[in-house]
Design a protein around this motif. Structure first.
Motif, mmCIF file in Angstrom:
data_model
loop_
_atom_site.group_PDB
_atom_site.id
_atom_site.type_symbol
_atom_site.label_atom_id
_atom_site.label_comp_id
_atom_site.label_asym_id
_atom_site.label_seq_id
_atom_site.Cartn_x
_atom_site.Cartn_y
_atom_site.Cartn_z
ATOM 1 N N GLN A 342 -10.957 34.277 -67.910
ATOM 2 C CA GLN A 342 -10.198 33.754 -66.780
ATOM 3 C C GLN A 342 -8.812 33.228 -67.182
ATOM 4 N N PRO A 343 -8.650 32.538 -68.325
ATOM 5 C CA PRO A 343 -7.284 32.122 -68.685
ATOM 6 C C PRO A 343 -6.318 33.302 -68.805
ATOM 7 N N LEU A 344 -6.806 34.441 -69.312
ATOM 8 C CA LEU A 344 -5.979 35.645 -69.398
ATOM 9 C C LEU A 344 -5.575 36.135 -68.012
ATOM 10 N N LEU A 345 -6.563 36.220 -67.122
ATOM 11 C CA LEU A 345 -6.287 36.698 -65.769
ATOM 12 C C LEU A 345 -5.338 35.744 -65.050
ATOM 13 N N ASP A 346 -5.569 34.455 -65.181
ATOM 14 C CA ASP A 346 -4.698 33.480 -64.528
ATOM 15 C C ASP A 346 -3.252 33.619 -65.005
ATOM 16 N N ALA A 347 -3.058 33.878 -66.294
ATOM 17 C CA ALA A 347 -1.702 34.052 -66.812
ATOM 18 C C ALA A 347 -1.030 35.277 -66.204
ATOM 19 N N CYS A 348 -1.782 36.356 -66.033
ATOM 20 C CA CYS A 348 -1.226 37.553 -65.390
ATOM 21 C C CYS A 348 -0.850 37.274 -63.938
ATOM 22 N N LEU A 349 -1.720 36.587 -63.218
ATOM 23 C CA LEU A 349 -1.441 36.273 -61.819
ATOM 24 C C LEU A 349 -0.241 35.343 -61.691
ATOM 25 N N ASP A 350 -0.134 34.380 -62.593
ATOM 26 C CA ASP A 350 1.023 33.480 -62.567
ATOM 27 C C ASP A 350 2.317 34.254 -62.814
ATOM 28 N N ALA A 351 2.280 35.187 -63.769
ATOM 29 C CA ALA A 351 3.468 35.994 -64.049
ATOM 30 C C ALA A 351 3.839 36.856 -62.853
ATOM 31 N N ALA A 352 2.829 37.414 -62.182
ATOM 32 C CA ALA A 352 3.095 38.235 -61.000
ATOM 33 C C ALA A 352 3.708 37.404 -59.878
ATOM 34 N N ARG A 353 3.217 36.207 -59.693
ATOM 35 C CA ARG A 353 3.768 35.336 -58.652
ATOM 36 C C ARG A 353 5.227 34.996 -58.951
ATOM 37 N N VAL A 354 5.529 34.701 -60.207
ATOM 38 C CA VAL A 354 6.911 34.398 -60.595
ATOM 39 C C VAL A 354 7.824 35.584 -60.292
ATOM 40 N N ASP A 355 7.299 36.801 -60.452
ATOM 41 C CA ASP A 355 8.086 38.001 -60.183
ATOM 42 C C ASP A 355 8.164 38.339 -58.695
ATOM 43 N N GLY A 356 7.560 37.524 -57.848
ATOM 44 C CA GLY A 356 7.628 37.759 -56.408
ATOM 45 C C GLY A 356 6.563 38.662 -55.849
ATOM 46 N N CYS A 357 5.558 39.019 -56.651
ATOM 47 C CA CYS A 357 4.484 39.885 -56.159
ATOM 48 C C CYS A 357 3.615 39.126 -55.156
ATOM 49 N N ALA A 358 3.325 39.767 -54.048
ATOM 50 C CA ALA A 358 2.378 39.210 -53.083
ATOM 51 C C ALA A 358 1.017 39.875 -53.204
ATOM 52 N N LEU A 359 0.934 40.921 -54.033
ATOM 53 C CA LEU A 359 -0.303 41.678 -54.180
ATOM 54 C C LEU A 359 -0.405 42.175 -55.613
ATOM 55 N N VAL A 360 -1.614 42.072 -56.180
ATOM 56 C CA VAL A 360 -1.884 42.597 -57.513
ATOM 57 C C VAL A 360 -3.051 43.570 -57.421
ATOM 58 N N LEU A 361 -2.859 44.767 -57.972
ATOM 59 C CA LEU A 361 -3.898 45.791 -57.980
ATOM 60 C C LEU A 361 -4.648 45.760 -59.309
ATOM 61 N N SER A 362 -5.858 46.292 -59.288
ATOM 62 C CA SER A 362 -6.654 46.403 -60.509
ATOM 63 C C SER A 362 -7.410 47.722 -60.489
ATOM 64 N N GLY A 363 -8.126 47.991 -61.554
ATOM 65 C CA GLY A 363 -9.001 49.162 -61.610
ATOM 66 C C GLY A 363 -10.449 48.760 -61.757
ATOM 67 N N ASP A 364 -10.826 47.646 -61.132
ATOM 68 C CA ASP A 364 -12.132 47.029 -61.354
ATOM 69 C C ASP A 364 -13.308 47.984 -61.176
ATOM 70 N N ARG A 365 -13.306 48.776 -60.102
ATOM 71 C CA ARG A 365 -14.499 49.562 -59.783
ATOM 72 C C ARG A 365 -14.461 50.973 -60.379
ATOM 73 N N GLY A 366 -13.485 51.265 -61.212
ATOM 74 C CA GLY A 366 -13.386 52.611 -61.759
ATOM 75 C C GLY A 366 -14.603 53.029 -62.557
ATOM 76 N N ASP A 367 -15.099 52.130 -63.401
ATOM 77 C CA ASP A 367 -16.304 52.444 -64.181
ATOM 78 C C ASP A 367 -17.468 52.782 -63.261
ATOM 79 N N LEU A 368 -17.625 52.006 -62.199
ATOM 80 C CA LEU A 368 -18.786 52.165 -61.330
ATOM 81 C C LEU A 368 -18.706 53.457 -60.525
ATOM 82 N N VAL A 369 -17.510 53.825 -60.095
ATOM 83 C CA VAL A 369 -17.335 55.023 -59.272
ATOM 84 C C VAL A 369 -17.379 56.296 -60.103
ATOM 85 N N ALA A 370 -16.847 56.245 -61.330
ATOM 86 C CA ALA A 370 -16.668 57.496 -62.068
ATOM 87 C C ALA A 370 -17.242 57.499 -63.475
#
Length: 582
Positions: A342-370
């Motif tokens: 979680q500290p890693l993820l939080d740092a990424c989200l904080d960086a995205a917010r600083v850059d003005g991102c309102a949305l962050v995408l991931s590939g979370d379900r890729g393993d499960l689907v394919a």
């Protein structure tokens, strides 16, 4: 979103709704809307992401009907055709309203996207709600004798006077037993979660819940050549990514060196370069290590991002170990789930917010689907592909330090046994077959840790049932395993947690792999083409290969940050663990 309906003849106290809003005030950077009228009170916290949402007004009051929704609707043109209307710049909330007017309680099955919505129909004195098929948006509720409360987060319902914050002990027991609990449970007595692909109606204080959508086991996609499957997959995946790039703000991507997020990056880059998708900026965020270089992802993610001109922010991760600064990165009040990184993820989200991102995408379900190590050796046997069958069995045997007989038992005989003799059919024969080839995880054997309290000792069977989604009976062996993977309760809880954590830091969360159309495609094609022993995620790799630079095409693979975890628990987290234990 949040709200209260009273069934006892009294009026809703506006302070209840205000309290529910304040419980998650960070969700409303673009404003708050509250509507209280007699027995109904509704609140909404807005964050404008899509172009249509900028003009959105919620709650939407249209005569006797009031609608509130946390939604991004993707099949806008299709809905316009069905409705016989030009939807143009209609907001998502307006689309949901018109869908309800056209199809009533059957409207949710027509909607594709990430959504949770609630409709109050004053003329019918009816409360109706639904949640998307892949569980990307949340809807929790509490049904009392005199009122019904609903919200996005559990803590909103707990804020209402008269709602007790009592822990639901069976949920704790299942949680401690290993897998997650059924998707309709929460950790609090009397507060339920609407399961994905389900709808809820309350009339006169009486509730009814039903599943409004499921995979059609009779839907089959068959082509003569493998290239045609790859082309079809890419068409569906491009639409899933394009839908999630609709934004008036920069969009971020958690980019690793793996196939899942790498495919999102490649497709997004091609869509933006061709002008088929528009967003002000598309950025990537990757973990960077100087000390634990074996965890570094940039050797693959860097060339891929450079190829498509995607700016990348390196998130320096050596010092972002699990339990760092605990409890700053600790569990949320809604549930005790704690993501190890979680500290890693939080740092990424904080960086995205600083850059003005309102949305962050991931590939979370890729393993499960394919991927997810789901192979269809049985179809190789049935179709006479003996050479490929032997090669894949031999590769698996080497990986798992097993004999070919053991691989055949696990990968061919056991799935066949599950198909021919499911638990509800011929239980005696099933037990006999189980003794012949060994008991599998479906047998109900206890895996409880010895320290689990005695009053939870009978919950292991419930835990196992909760961990596996019930697939339609007519799906084939491998497709059934794929279904249980895509719709697993564990992952449903995980994406809900991800959405909540993103909202805490001011950014939305979405996953192109969590698209209903993609799940339908993956379950309709021959499973032997999707994932192959020795060439995992075979179909996806072939589909996106033309979009990858040569180095990424060759080296695209998942990077394991386990050394960060290991070093943390062996050294850096020791004082924190001692403090928690005390």
């Amino acid at each position: 979103m949040c709200g209260v309906v009273r069934w006892d003849g009294g009026d809703v106290d506006g302070a209840w709704v205000e309290g529910m809003v304040e419980a998650v005030r960070w969700r409303g950077p673009d404003g708050v809307g509250v509507h209280v009228d007699g027995r109904l009170g509704v609140g909404y916290l807005s964050q404008h992401v899509t172009p249509e949402s900028v003009g959105e007004v919620q709650p939407l009051v249209a005569g006797d009907v009031v609608v509130v929704a946390d939604a991004r609707i993707d099949n806008r043109a299709e809905l316009g055709t069905w409705l016989g209307r030009e939807v143009g710049k209609w907001t998502d909330i307006e689309l949901i309203l018109e869908a309800y007017r056209a199809w009533g309680l059957e409207c949710a099955v027509r909607l594709v996207g990430d959504f949770a919505f609630v409709v109050w129909d004053g003329a019918r004195q009816r409360l109706f709600g639904a949640r998307d098929a892949l569980g990307m948006r949340s809807l929790v509720y509490r049904a009392e004798a005199g009122r019904t409360l609903f919200a996005t987060e559990v803590k909103q319902i707990l804020s209402v006077p008269g709602v007790p914050a009592r822990i639901y002990e069976p949920a704790v027991g299942v949680y401690l037993s290993g897998p997650f609990m059924p998707p309709e449970w929460t950790f609090y007595e009397g507060i339920d979660r609407l399961a994905p692909a389900h709808a809820l109606v309350v009339e006169g204080g009486e509730k009814r819940v039903w599943r409004y959508w499921d995979v059609d086991p009779g839907h089959r996609i068959r082509y003569r050549r493998e290239e045609e499957y790859a082309e079809h997959f890419l068409e569906v995946f491009r639409e899933a990514v394009r839908a999630r790039l609709r934004s008036v703000h920069p969009v971020g991507l958690l980019l690793s060196g793996g196939v899942d997020s790498g495919s999102v990056a490649a497709v997004a880059g091609s869509l933006l370069r061709s002008g088929e998708a528009e967003c002000p900026e598309f950025r990537a965020y990757s973990f960077a290590f100087e000390e634990l270089v074996e965890c570094d992802e940039r050797a693959v993610s860097g060339p891929l991002a450079e190829h498509w001109g995607i700016p990348v922010t390196d998130v320096w991760a050596d010092d972002l170990w699990p339990l760092k600064d605990y409890p700053d990165h600790g569990p949320d009040r809604d549930d005790p789930y704690l993501f190890v990184y979680q500290p890693l993820l939080d740092a990424c989200l904080d960086a995205a917010r600083v850059d003005g991102c309102a949305l962050v995408l991931s590939g979370d379900r890729g393993d499960l689907v394919a991927g997810e190590y789901i192979y269809d050796l049985g179809s190789l046997l049935r179709t006479g592909r003996w050479g490929q069958l032997f090669r894949e069995m031999r590769t698996l045997a080497g990986r798992q330090d097993s004999t070919l007989t053991e691989i055949a038992g696990r990968q061919i005989w056991r799935p066949l046994r599950q198909e021919l003799w499911p638990p509800e059919r011929a239980p005696g024969l099933r037990r006999m077959a189980g003794r012949l080839v060994g008991r599998g995880p479906e047998s109900g054997s206890s895996r409880q840790p010895p320290w689990l309290m005695n009053r939870w000792k009978d919950l292991d069977r419930a835990a196992i049932r909760a961990h596996a989604a019930v697939a339609p009976p007519d799906l084939g062996m491998a497709a059934r395993a794929r279904y249980q993977s895509v719709f697993s309760a564990t992952h449903m809880w995980g994406v809900g947690w991800s959405e909540r954590m993103g909202a805490r830091r001011g950014v939305g969360f979405s996953d192109a792999w969590s698209d209903r159309r993609l799940a339908e495609f993956a379950l309709a094609i021959p499973q032997r083409l999707l994932n192959t022993v020795g060439e995992e995620k075979r179909l996806v790799r072939r589909a996106v290969a033309p979009l990858l630079p040569p180095e990424a095409r060759r080296d695209l693979k998942k990077t394991d940050p386990y050394p960060l975890y290991s070093r943390a628990l062996r050294a850096r987290a020791a004082p924190t663990l001692s403090l928690i234990h005390i």
